[in-house]
Motif scaffolding. Structure first.
Motif, PDB file in Angstrom:
ATOM      1  N   ASP A  84     -12.605 -16.770  -2.797  1.00  0.00           N
ATOM      2  CA  ASP A  84     -11.726 -16.063  -4.086  1.00  0.00           C
ATOM      3  C   ASP A  84     -10.880 -15.076  -3.139  1.00  0.00           C
ATOM      4  OD1 ASP A  84     -11.887 -17.982  -6.083  1.00  0.00           O
ATOM      5  OD2 ASP A  84     -13.293 -16.635  -7.157  1.00  0.00           O
ATOM      6  N   ILE A  85     -11.636 -14.360  -2.346  1.00  0.00           N
ATOM      7  CA  ILE A  85     -11.373 -13.791  -1.613  1.00  0.00           C
ATOM      8  C   ILE A  85     -10.383 -14.004  -0.368  1.00  0.00           C
ATOM      9  CG2 ILE A  85     -12.025 -11.762   0.864  1.00  0.00           C
ATOM     10  CD1 ILE A  85     -14.902 -11.160  -1.042  1.00  0.00           C
ATOM     11  N   LEU A  86     -11.141 -14.900   0.297  1.00  0.00           N
ATOM     12  CA  LEU A  86     -10.185 -16.007   1.495  1.00  0.00           C
ATOM     13  C   LEU A  86      -8.818 -16.006   0.742  1.00  0.00           C
ATOM     14  CD1 LEU A  86     -13.106 -17.443   3.341  1.00  0.00           C
ATOM     15  CD2 LEU A  86     -11.902 -15.353   3.384  1.00  0.00           C
ATOM     16  N   LEU A  87      -9.600 -17.618  -0.171  1.00  0.00           N
ATOM     17  CA  LEU A  87      -7.975 -17.516  -0.450  1.00  0.00           C
ATOM     18  C   LEU A  87      -7.269 -16.937  -1.252  1.00  0.00           C
ATOM     19  CD1 LEU A  87      -9.637 -20.608  -3.382  1.00  0.00           C
ATOM     20  CD2 LEU A  87      -8.260 -21.213  -0.854  1.00  0.00           C
ATOM     21  N   LEU A  88      -7.349 -15.611  -2.144  1.00  0.00           N
ATOM     22  CA  LEU A  88      -6.410 -15.137  -2.555  1.00  0.00           C
ATOM     23  C   LEU A  88      -5.625 -14.280  -1.641  1.00  0.00           C
ATOM     24  CD1 LEU A  88      -4.755 -13.231  -5.367  1.00  0.00           C
ATOM     25  CD2 LEU A  88      -6.664 -11.979  -4.940  1.00  0.00           C
ATOM     26  N   LEU A  89      -6.344 -13.800  -0.499  1.00  0.00           N
ATOM     27  CA  LEU A  89      -5.808 -13.562   0.851  1.00  0.00           C
ATOM     28  C   LEU A  89      -4.588 -13.601   1.126  1.00  0.00           C
ATOM     29  CD1 LEU A  89      -5.490 -11.190   2.705  1.00  0.00           C
ATOM     30  CD2 LEU A  89      -7.438 -12.614   4.417  1.00  0.00           C
ATOM     31  N   ALA A  90      -4.802 -15.295   1.300  1.00  0.00           N
ATOM     32  CA  ALA A  90      -4.200 -16.467   2.094  1.00  0.00           C
ATOM     33  C   ALA A  90      -2.985 -16.207   0.946  1.00  0.00           C
ATOM     34  CB  ALA A  90      -4.975 -17.585   1.655  1.00  0.00           C
ATOM     35  N   TYR A  91      -2.658 -16.584  -0.331  1.00  0.00           N
ATOM     36  CA  TYR A  91      -1.808 -16.115  -1.323  1.00  0.00           C
ATOM     37  C   TYR A  91      -0.759 -15.171  -0.870  1.00  0.00           C
ATOM     38  CZ  TYR A  91       1.114 -17.717  -5.298  1.00  0.00           C
ATOM     39  OH  TYR A  91       1.798 -18.103  -6.033  1.00  0.00           O
ATOM     40  N   ARG A  92      -1.978 -13.664  -0.712  1.00  0.00           N
ATOM     41  CA  ARG A  92      -0.454 -12.714  -0.235  1.00  0.00           C
ATOM     42  C   ARG A  92      -0.192 -12.089   0.698  1.00  0.00           C
ATOM     43  NH1 ARG A  92      -5.195  -8.062  -2.668  1.00  0.00           N
ATOM     44  NH2 ARG A  92      -3.240  -6.795  -2.062  1.00  0.00           N
ATOM     45  N   LEU A  93      -1.063 -12.886   1.400  1.00  0.00           N
ATOM     46  CA  LEU A  93      -0.416 -12.056   3.082  1.00  0.00           C
ATOM     47  C   LEU A  93       1.334 -12.609   3.114  1.00  0.00           C
ATOM     48  CD1 LEU A  93      -2.323 -12.753   6.130  1.00  0.00           C
ATOM     49  CD2 LEU A  93      -0.133 -13.058   6.680  1.00  0.00           C
ATOM     50  N   PRO A  94       1.329 -14.080   3.052  1.00  0.00           N
ATOM     51  CA  PRO A  94       2.555 -14.275   3.424  1.00  0.00           C
ATOM     52  C   PRO A  94       3.771 -13.661   1.665  1.00  0.00           C
ATOM     53  CG  PRO A  94       1.450 -16.342   3.007  1.00  0.00           C
ATOM     54  CD  PRO A  94       0.701 -15.265   2.032  1.00  0.00           C
ATOM     55  N   ARG A  95       3.115 -12.578   0.415  1.00  0.00           N
ATOM     56  CA  ARG A  95       3.912 -12.153   0.471  1.00  0.00           C
ATOM     57  C   ARG A  95       3.916 -10.249  -0.346  1.00  0.00           C
ATOM     58  NH1 ARG A  95       2.116 -16.232  -1.516  1.00  0.00           N
ATOM     59  NH2 ARG A  95       3.503 -18.373  -2.619  1.00  0.00           N
ATOM     60  N   GLU A  96       2.800  -9.919   0.956  1.00  0.00           N
ATOM     61  CA  GLU A  96       3.161  -8.593   0.739  1.00  0.00           C
ATOM     62  C   GLU A  96       2.915  -8.164   2.709  1.00  0.00           C
ATOM     63  OE1 GLU A  96      -0.616  -7.164  -0.960  1.00  0.00           O
ATOM     64  OE2 GLU A  96      -0.711  -8.772  -2.562  1.00  0.00           O
ATOM     65  N   PRO A  97       4.012  -6.769   2.791  1.00  0.00           N
ATOM     66  CA  PRO A  97       3.914  -6.389   4.418  1.00  0.00           C
ATOM     67  C   PRO A  97       2.975  -5.893   4.551  1.00  0.00           C
ATOM     68  CG  PRO A  97       5.611  -6.008   3.156  1.00  0.00           C
ATOM     69  CD  PRO A  97       4.999  -6.638   2.223  1.00  0.00           C
ATOM     70  N   MET A  98       2.079  -4.925   4.138  1.00  0.00           N
ATOM     71  CA  MET A  98       0.563  -4.451   4.018  1.00  0.00           C
ATOM     72  C   MET A  98      -0.187  -5.426   4.774  1.00  0.00           C
ATOM     73  SD  MET A  98      -0.703  -1.125   3.502  1.00  0.00           S
ATOM     74  CE  MET A  98       0.244  -0.634   2.492  1.00  0.00           C
ATOM     75  N   LEU A  99      -0.200  -6.842   4.396  1.00  0.00           N
ATOM     76  CA  LEU A  99      -1.473  -7.245   5.124  1.00  0.00           C
ATOM     77  C   LEU A  99      -0.664  -8.013   6.138  1.00  0.00           C
ATOM     78  CD1 LEU A  99      -2.453  -9.193   1.752  1.00  0.00           C
ATOM     79  CD2 LEU A  99      -3.733  -7.537   2.668  1.00  0.00           C
ATOM     80  N   SER A 100       0.337  -8.876   5.762  1.00  0.00           N
ATOM     81  CA  SER A 100       0.882  -9.268   7.017  1.00  0.00           C
ATOM     82  C   SER A 100       1.096  -8.359   8.456  1.00  0.00           C
ATOM     83  CB  SER A 100       2.034 -10.269   7.313  1.00  0.00           C
ATOM     84  OG  SER A 100       2.976  -9.093   6.153  1.00  0.00           O
ATOM     85  N   ALA A 101       1.452  -7.167   8.115  1.00  0.00           N
ATOM     86  CA  ALA A 101       1.928  -5.836   8.926  1.00  0.00           C
ATOM     87  C   ALA A 101       0.527  -5.835  10.075  1.00  0.00           C
ATOM     88  CB  ALA A 101       2.046  -5.141   8.994  1.00  0.00           C
ATOM     89  N   ALA A 102      -0.957  -5.942   9.202  1.00  0.00           N
ATOM     90  CA  ALA A 102      -2.096  -5.368   9.986  1.00  0.00           C
ATOM     91  C   ALA A 102      -2.480  -6.295  10.778  1.00  0.00           C
ATOM     92  CB  ALA A 102      -3.508  -5.447   8.822  1.00  0.00           C
ATOM     93  N   LEU A 103      -2.147  -7.862   9.803  1.00  0.00           N
ATOM     94  CA  LEU A 103      -2.342  -9.314  10.924  1.00  0.00           C
ATOM     95  C   LEU A 103      -1.127  -9.568  11.906  1.00  0.00           C
ATOM     96  CD1 LEU A 103      -3.891 -12.033  11.780  1.00  0.00           C
ATOM     97  CD2 LEU A 103      -2.246 -13.144  10.140  1.00  0.00           C
ATOM     98  N   ARG A 104      -0.662  -9.084  12.573  1.00  0.00           N
ATOM     99  CA  ARG A 104       1.196  -9.257  13.101  1.00  0.00           C
ATOM    100  C   ARG A 104       0.176  -7.074  14.297  1.00  0.00           C
ATOM    101  NH1 ARG A 104       7.479  -8.052  13.765  1.00  0.00           N
ATOM    102  NH2 ARG A 104       7.225  -7.798  15.670  1.00  0.00           N
TER     103      ARG A 104
END
Length: 227
Positions: A84-104
């Motif tokens: 669930d952690i990995l699936l939800l992260l996959a759903y949230r990352l394209p929608r939440e700059p906090m997550l995508s910025a950390a990856l960038r």
């Protein structure tokens, strides 16, 4: 009054961090200016520097905030929580700059040299869940939990980076579902594997459930303060 002030401070800190993350995602860390963050967050310079003395502290704050189990409810199976952690992260990352910025920032060599990445924290988090799962008989005994955690983090990140650079459109939750369906048979015991739900539909359900999950969490916090 003190509680209200604390809540306002928490909200202000979050607004600043979200503004910084959004611009980091759009322009990169090096190209982002404090003036842009102040304008986006609509806060005073004093408020920003109270919470984050430097732009580097903002970057470290974004990385720390990206390691989250927000929205993941406790499950009967620890491996389902990991999924669930990995699936939800996959759903949230394209929608939440906090997550995508950390990856960038993690992918960018210059930023990585300055601030490191959230990857060690993710590995530690997943390793702990796998160890709990093994103690419950969910994980095969020969499995090295830290090794599997590193593999999961590396593969998850690789799927995101590669699909983002390919022509066409890719559904990240669907791609991560395929990844987990390939890897979990090498981790889960034969009796547990059929009980695990691994699907992009579950990722969407978890995301839709987040407001209710947060409301329940906030209510429990209020009850705790009044007892």
């Amino acid at each position: 009054m003190a509680v209200a002030q604390q809540e306002r401070a928490i909200r202000t800190r979050r607004v600043i961090l979200e503004a910084a993350a959004a611009i980091f995602e759009e322009r990169g860390y090096e190209s982002t200016t404090i003036a842009e963050i102040l304008e986006r967050a609509d806060v005073t310079k004093g408020a920003l520097y109270f919470h984050f003395p430097s732009k580097g502290d903002l970057a470290r704050g974004v990385l720390a905030a990206a390691v989250t189990t927000d929205g993941v409810r406790p499950q009967a199976l620890k491996l389902q929580e990991l999924i669930d952690i990995l699936l939800l992260l996959a759903y949230r990352l394209p929608r939440e700059p906090m997550l995508s910025a950390a990856l960038r920032m993690a992918i960018d060599l210059q930023s990585r040299r300055q601030f490191g990445t959230a990857w060690p924290d993710w590995i530690e988090l997943l390793t702990g869940i796998l160890k709990d799962g093994k103690s419950r008989g969910e994980v095969l005994q020969h499995v090295d939990e830290a090794e599997i955690a590193r593999t999961l983090v590396g593969c998850w990140t690789g799927v995101r980076v590669v699909t983002e650079g390919l022509p066409g459109t890719y559904d990240l939750p669907g791609e991560i579902t395929s990844l987990l369906q390939l890897l979990l048979p090498a981790v889960a015991t034969p009796t547990v594997l059929p009980r695990l739900e691994i699907s992009s539909a579950r990722a969407a359900h978890l995301f839709d459930d987040m407001p209710a999950w947060r409301a329940e969490l906030a209510e429990s916090d209020v009850v705790g303060l009044t007892h």
